[in-house]
Scaffold this active site. Structure first.
Site, mmCIF file in Angstrom:
data_model
loop_
_atom_site.group_PDB
_atom_site.id
_atom_site.type_symbol
_atom_site.label_atom_id
_atom_site.label_comp_id
_atom_site.label_asym_id
_atom_site.label_seq_id
_atom_site.Cartn_x
_atom_site.Cartn_y
_atom_site.Cartn_z
ATOM 1 C CG ASP A 184 20.276 4.161 -10.087
ATOM 2 O OD1 ASP A 184 20.789 4.028 -8.940
ATOM 3 O OD2 ASP A 184 19.861 5.252 -10.500
ATOM 4 C CG HIS A 185 24.639 4.483 -12.124
ATOM 5 N ND1 HIS A 185 23.494 4.532 -12.917
ATOM 6 C CD2 HIS A 185 25.009 5.770 -11.914
ATOM 7 C CE1 HIS A 185 23.206 5.793 -13.180
ATOM 8 N NE2 HIS A 185 24.107 6.566 -12.583
ATOM 9 C CB CYS A 239 17.767 5.404 -7.729
ATOM 10 S SG CYS A 239 16.380 6.454 -7.237
ATOM 11 N N GLY A 240 19.679 7.267 -6.616
ATOM 12 C CA GLY A 240 20.300 8.422 -5.984
ATOM 13 C C GLY A 240 19.437 9.069 -4.927
ATOM 14 C CB THR A 241 16.611 11.210 -4.923
ATOM 15 O OG1 THR A 241 15.829 10.826 -6.068
ATOM 16 C CG2 THR A 241 17.678 12.224 -5.308
ATOM 17 N N GLY A 242 15.841 7.953 -4.592
ATOM 18 C CA GLY A 242 14.684 7.092 -4.354
ATOM 19 C C GLY A 242 13.472 7.515 -5.163
ATOM 20 C CB VAL A 243 12.441 10.821 -6.501
ATOM 21 C CG1 VAL A 243 11.312 11.371 -7.352
ATOM 22 C CG2 VAL A 243 12.469 11.492 -5.136
ATOM 23 N N GLY A 244 13.120 8.512 -8.502
ATOM 24 C CA GLY A 244 12.961 7.892 -9.817
ATOM 25 C C GLY A 244 12.467 6.462 -9.716
ATOM 26 C CG HIS A 264 -1.704 4.311 8.756
ATOM 27 N ND1 HIS A 264 -1.882 5.549 9.304
ATOM 28 C CD2 HIS A 264 -1.660 3.456 9.815
ATOM 29 C CE1 HIS A 264 -1.960 5.463 10.621
ATOM 30 N NE2 HIS A 264 -1.824 4.192 10.955
ATOM 31 C CG ASN A 265 -0.247 4.723 3.186
ATOM 32 O OD1 ASN A 265 0.636 5.202 3.875
ATOM 33 N ND2 ASN A 265 -1.407 5.337 2.997
ATOM 34 N NE ARG A 275 -8.119 5.595 10.842
ATOM 35 C CZ ARG A 275 -7.268 5.223 11.796
ATOM 36 N NH1 ARG A 275 -7.525 4.142 12.516
ATOM 37 N NH2 ARG A 275 -6.174 5.922 12.034
ATOM 38 C CG HIS A 276 -5.400 2.370 7.962
ATOM 39 N ND1 HIS A 276 -5.290 3.750 7.961
ATOM 40 C CD2 HIS A 276 -5.206 1.981 9.241
ATOM 41 C CE1 HIS A 276 -5.033 4.167 9.182
ATOM 42 N NE2 HIS A 276 -4.976 3.118 9.986
ATOM 43 N NE ARG A 336 -8.892 6.709 5.457
ATOM 44 C CZ ARG A 336 -8.689 6.896 6.738
ATOM 45 N NH1 ARG A 336 -7.581 6.473 7.316
ATOM 46 N NH2 ARG A 336 -9.590 7.532 7.450
#
Length: 145
Positions: A10-11, A67-72, A100-101, A134-135, A138
């Site tokens: 984003d911006h 983005c600003g935090t990566g969370v959105g 692992h993920n 094993r991963h 999961r």
């Protein structure tokens, strides 16, 4: 085959995305830019959803969203069932998320990490490989829901 990854922001993440794109291309990695194209205010879900579709369709294997935090970006990207997006602010988490993920989308916060750290995180994410074993069971449970 040359690795092609999606990049988008984003911006708030535009300048870091541009820098990361240049770093990827220096390494011979094709960075497919899904936007934004400038610093004007915009909505991160538009770009996260476009990248999520590209990952789901197999047009790209991996992506980096900023983005600003990566969370959105991570919340929006994870709405796609084929996306396993992670927010990382240091390289260890990025490497472990891949190993692992089987994470396929890295989200970064331009207001959280500096350029040097962001480059180190992207390098850790791109060089790590899913360990399976094993991963795998999961990850299958994640994908089943």
């Amino acid at each position: 085959m040359t690795l092609a990854i999606a990049v988008a922001s984003d911006h708030a993440g535009f300048e870091l995305k541009q820098t990361l794109k240049q770093e990827l291309e220096k390494r011979g990695i094709t960075a497919r830019d899904f936007g934004t194209t400038g610093m004007e205010s915009c909505d991160y879900p538009d770009f996260a959803h476009a990248v999520g579709r590209a990952v789901a369709d197999g047009a790209v294997q991996l992506a980096v969203l900023v983005c600003g935090t990566g969370v959105g970006m991570s919340i929006a990207a994870n709405r796609n069932a084929f996306v396993r997006a992670v927010v990382c602010s240091e390289p260890l988490s990025a490497r472990m998320a891949r190993q692992h993920n089987d994470a396929n989308v890295l989200c970064l916060g331009a207001r959280v990490v500096g350029v040097g750290t962001a480059i180190d995180i992207v390098d850790a994410f791109l060089t790590a490989r899913f360990e399976g074993g094993r991963h795998a069971a999961r990850v299958a449970k994640i994908n089943a829901n």
